[in-house]
Write a protein that holds these residues in place. Structure first.
Motif, short mmCIF file in Angstrom:
data_model
loop_
_atom_site.label_atom_id
_atom_site.label_comp_id
_atom_site.label_asym_id
_atom_site.label_seq_id
_atom_site.Cartn_x
_atom_site.Cartn_y
_atom_site.Cartn_z
N ASP A 24 -2.99 0.79 6.02
CA ASP A 24 -2.31 0.92 4.73
C ASP A 24 -0.92 1.53 4.81
O ASP A 24 -0.07 1.27 3.97
CB ASP A 24 -3.17 1.72 3.75
CG ASP A 24 -4.46 1.01 3.40
OD1 ASP A 24 -4.61 -0.17 3.77
OD2 ASP A 24 -5.31 1.63 2.76
N ALA A 25 -0.66 2.38 5.79
CA ALA A 25 0.65 3.03 5.90
C ALA A 25 1.64 2.17 6.66
O ALA A 25 2.81 2.51 6.75
CB ALA A 25 0.50 4.39 6.58
N PRO A 27 3.83 -0.92 6.81
CA PRO A 27 4.36 -1.99 5.96
C PRO A 27 4.37 -3.35 6.64
O PRO A 27 4.48 -4.37 6.00
CB PRO A 27 5.80 -1.54 5.69
CG PRO A 27 5.88 -0.12 6.07
CD PRO A 27 4.82 0.10 7.11
N GLU A 85 -5.19 6.65 -0.25
CA GLU A 85 -4.42 5.42 -0.49
C GLU A 85 -3.07 5.49 0.23
O GLU A 85 -2.37 6.49 0.17
CB GLU A 85 -4.20 5.25 -1.98
CG GLU A 85 -3.48 3.99 -2.37
CD GLU A 85 -3.28 3.88 -3.87
OE1 GLU A 85 -2.25 3.33 -4.28
OE2 GLU A 85 -4.15 4.36 -4.62
N GLY A 86 -2.71 4.41 0.90
CA GLY A 86 -1.42 4.31 1.57
C GLY A 86 -1.36 4.97 2.93
O GLY A 86 -0.30 4.98 3.56
N GLU A 87 -2.47 5.50 3.42
CA GLU A 87 -2.48 6.18 4.72
C GLU A 87 -3.11 5.29 5.78
O GLU A 87 -3.65 4.24 5.49
CB GLU A 87 -3.24 7.50 4.62
CG GLU A 87 -2.60 8.47 3.67
CD GLU A 87 -3.40 9.73 3.47
OE1 GLU A 87 -2.83 10.69 2.92
OE2 GLU A 87 -4.58 9.78 3.84
N CYS A 90 0.74 4.06 10.87
CA CYS A 90 2.12 3.82 10.41
C CYS A 90 2.97 3.26 11.53
O CYS A 90 4.04 2.71 11.29
CB CYS A 90 2.74 5.06 9.80
SG CYS A 90 3.26 6.31 10.97
N LYS A 123 -1.58 10.76 -5.09
CA LYS A 123 -1.15 9.57 -5.84
C LYS A 123 0.25 9.72 -6.42
O LYS A 123 0.55 9.18 -7.46
CB LYS A 123 -2.16 9.28 -6.95
CG LYS A 123 -3.54 9.00 -6.40
CD LYS A 123 -4.28 8.05 -7.26
CE LYS A 123 -5.64 7.84 -6.67
NZ LYS A 123 -6.02 6.53 -6.40
N ARG A 128 4.31 8.54 -1.37
CA ARG A 128 4.60 7.20 -0.84
C ARG A 128 5.99 7.18 -0.18
O ARG A 128 6.18 6.54 0.84
CB ARG A 128 4.49 6.14 -1.93
CG ARG A 128 3.03 5.92 -2.36
CD ARG A 128 2.83 4.67 -3.15
NE ARG A 128 2.91 3.44 -2.39
CZ ARG A 128 1.97 2.93 -1.62
NH1 ARG A 128 0.84 3.58 -1.47
NH2 ARG A 128 2.13 1.79 -1.00
N SER A 132 6.69 6.39 3.68
CA SER A 132 7.65 5.34 4.02
C SER A 132 8.71 5.87 4.99
O SER A 132 9.08 5.19 5.96
CB SER A 132 8.32 4.81 2.75
OG SER A 132 9.23 3.80 3.05
N PHE A 152 6.30 -1.52 0.18
CA PHE A 152 5.42 -0.37 0.35
C PHE A 152 5.60 0.63 -0.79
O PHE A 152 4.64 1.23 -1.25
CB PHE A 152 5.69 0.30 1.70
CG PHE A 152 4.77 1.46 1.96
CD1 PHE A 152 3.47 1.22 2.38
CD2 PHE A 152 5.20 2.75 1.78
CE1 PHE A 152 2.61 2.29 2.60
CE2 PHE A 152 4.35 3.81 2.00
CZ PHE A 152 3.04 3.59 2.42
N ASP A 157 5.27 -4.68 -7.14
CA ASP A 157 3.91 -4.69 -7.70
C ASP A 157 3.76 -5.62 -8.90
O ASP A 157 2.74 -6.30 -9.04
CB ASP A 157 3.46 -3.27 -8.06
CG ASP A 157 3.13 -2.44 -6.83
OD1 ASP A 157 3.11 -3.00 -5.72
OD2 ASP A 157 2.91 -1.23 -6.99
#
Length: 175
Positions: A24-25, A27, A85-87, A90, A123, A128, A132, A152, A157
């Motif tokens: 998830d991290a 891109p 979320e998002g981790e 990378c 969140k 984020r 990034s 990312f 969205d």
């Protein structure tokens, strides 16, 4: 700024359960390419050299719980990772892909650096943005394209919700 953990793991273990690092991290989703082919060759022909020829995997996690008494130079230790979320990975997605596809020799080892993201609410936009920044800085072999970073950060969205047929549109660099 953050606690950084270093693990040296058998590639075979990274490619199998229970060690699963989400992407998830990252891109950029990994794909078969020349670099993955070179890693395959090393994993199959010279597995002991994999640790010396590869930069490893960098992972972002909300929490890392280690049994400090077990983790030393001569013992197997237990570590638990919590991902929000998002981790996840990378940098090193292609390494992860090569390991999952080709690592079956127990002598192949990979360095996994886990950055524990403490102190930023899970969140938030700032989280984020921080993820990034780290991902961009760590992907110095093949810099991220601006569109990947924008994706990312969520700039696309609204478009993604309207164009959600994954057979037609995909939203990660390399797909």
């Amino acid at each position: 700024k953050y606690t950084i953990h270093h693990f040296y793991l058998r590639c075979k273990d990274v490619g199998e359960t229970p060690i699963r690092f989400p992407l998830d991290a990252n891109p950029r989703h990994p794909q078969m390419n020349a670099q993955v082919g070179a890693m395959r060759d090393t994993l199959q022909d010279e597995p002991r050299d994999f640790i010396n020829r590869n930069n490893g995997i960098v992972v972002l996690a909300s929490e890392v719980d280690t049994d400090e008494k077990q983790i030393d130079h001569n013992a197997d230790g237990l570590a638990k990772f919590r991902f929000d979320e998002g981790e996840g990975v990378c940098n090193g997605g292609h390494t992860r892909l090569a390991i999952q596809e080709y690592a079956d020799d127990p002598e192949a080892v990979v360095h996994v650096e886990v950055i524990e993201l403490e102190g930023i609410e899970a969140k938030t936009t700032s989280r984020r943005q921080e993820i990034s920044k780290i991902a961009d800085a760590r992907n110095n072999n093949n810099q991220l394209q601006e569109r990947s970073e924008a994706n990312f950060l969520g700039y696309y969205d609204q478009y993604k919700s309207e164009l959600n047929d994954s057979r037609v549109v995909d939203w990660h660099e390399g797909d």
